[in-house]
Scaffold this active site. Sequence first.
Site, mmCIF file in Angstrom:
data_model
loop_
_atom_site.group_PDB
_atom_site.id
_atom_site.type_symbol
_atom_site.label_atom_id
_atom_site.label_comp_id
_atom_site.label_asym_id
_atom_site.label_seq_id
_atom_site.Cartn_x
_atom_site.Cartn_y
_atom_site.Cartn_z
ATOM 1 N N GLU A 189 29.210 -31.081 -15.733
ATOM 2 C CA GLU A 189 29.948 -29.833 -16.000
ATOM 3 C C GLU A 189 29.414 -29.075 -17.205
ATOM 4 O O GLU A 189 29.349 -29.608 -18.323
ATOM 5 C CB GLU A 189 31.438 -30.120 -16.211
ATOM 6 C CG GLU A 189 32.250 -28.849 -16.426
ATOM 7 C CD GLU A 189 33.763 -29.071 -16.451
ATOM 8 O OE1 GLU A 189 34.496 -28.082 -16.553
ATOM 9 O OE2 GLU A 189 34.186 -30.237 -16.365
ATOM 10 N N LYS A 205 36.735 -27.740 -11.254
ATOM 11 C CA LYS A 205 38.065 -28.194 -10.826
ATOM 12 C C LYS A 205 38.126 -28.199 -9.310
ATOM 13 O O LYS A 205 37.819 -27.199 -8.667
ATOM 14 C CB LYS A 205 39.164 -27.288 -11.384
ATOM 15 C CG LYS A 205 39.603 -27.644 -12.782
ATOM 16 C CD LYS A 205 40.218 -29.016 -12.829
ATOM 17 C CE LYS A 205 40.289 -29.547 -14.245
ATOM 18 N NZ LYS A 205 40.552 -30.997 -14.231
#
Length: 389
Positions: A189, A205
């Site tokens: 990420e 997410k």
Amino acid sequence: MKTILDFSNPHQPESARLRHEFGQPLQHWAAHSAAEVPALLNAVQQAAEQGLWCVGWLAYEAATAFDPAYAGAVHAAQPGQPLAWFGAHQPPQALAACASENPSTPRDVHWQSPLTREQFNTSVARIHEAIAAGDCYQINYTTALQAAANGAGSESAQAWFARLQSAQPGGYAALIDSADMQVMSVSPELFFDWDGSQILTRPMKGTAARGATPEADAQAAQTLRSSAKERAENVMIVDLLRNDLSRIAVPHSVKVPQLFQLQALPAVWQMTSDVVAQTRAGLRLVDVFSALFPCGSITGAPKRQAMRLIHALEPGPRGVYCGALGVVRPGLVPGRIHATFNVPIRTVVQHDGQLRCGIGSGITASAQADGEWEEWQHKQVFAKSLSPR
């Protein structure tokens, strides 16, 4: 001491990676209190402006350095660990050699979780109560797996890092060795990439397990892509990041050029979105962190209230996990810097004879405890690579 940097290009993932190896730093900085963190970041920026490459991290608990309101929303720092650490290096001259296996590396790592399934269910129920009461919309709930390091040191960390990269290739990987502490991050990420003018954030997410066959894998991806629950989880954090970026952006420059993109990882599919902006003139690195830290993808929304509930649910500090880890280097434009940071998920920390690895997920109103628990099992597969098969 050895630092290895192996970052994807955030703007062109298929292009050459930012891959370098550094030895002993010319100098290093450590912040042991919130008051010391802004000065550390200013020193890092000044060093990068003078041509040095600075590699390091901030712990999740460094949040109190940027907003006094976080003082009651995070635990005290991990015992014996600073809130932030950076080393400064001469510009790298060659690509890094890959870390390799070492015969002295401990052969087995036995992970233990302090969180029982019953405690997990109770916490998820409490989060649902808070959401129903209107206190929050999403909470990123985590725990820390722990294992004995069995006397391992820097050489073992290099071999472990190689195993982790083999299990979780790509992304924003780094090994940062500060002598008494080794951080091994293979995070997929991106937190932010900032060239002094343009900034990109890419919150992650939405998760689905990979399928056992090509057909099942394609179906898993499609199910994630079309899931109302997973898309809602993602867009909540996108909205939070848009709001955070607006604090440092030129008016009307915050955009979302990509929404609900899927990223294939070895054990899971992950959903990401891009949020970009043009930053105001005269901003410094500390201003960017003041606006964005910690990343909303690992807090929940709204951020302050989410962090207060996290503080109540999680018994201790997160440390480097869920903080920020990256590199600050000279920019292409004279007088500017270029900063690239990951969100240190999929990260193992070796310190004081122990290994720690955080695992978590975003809990929304539609989340089910069984499904979230299963997601946690898939996410921790990478950590098991520390024990050779």
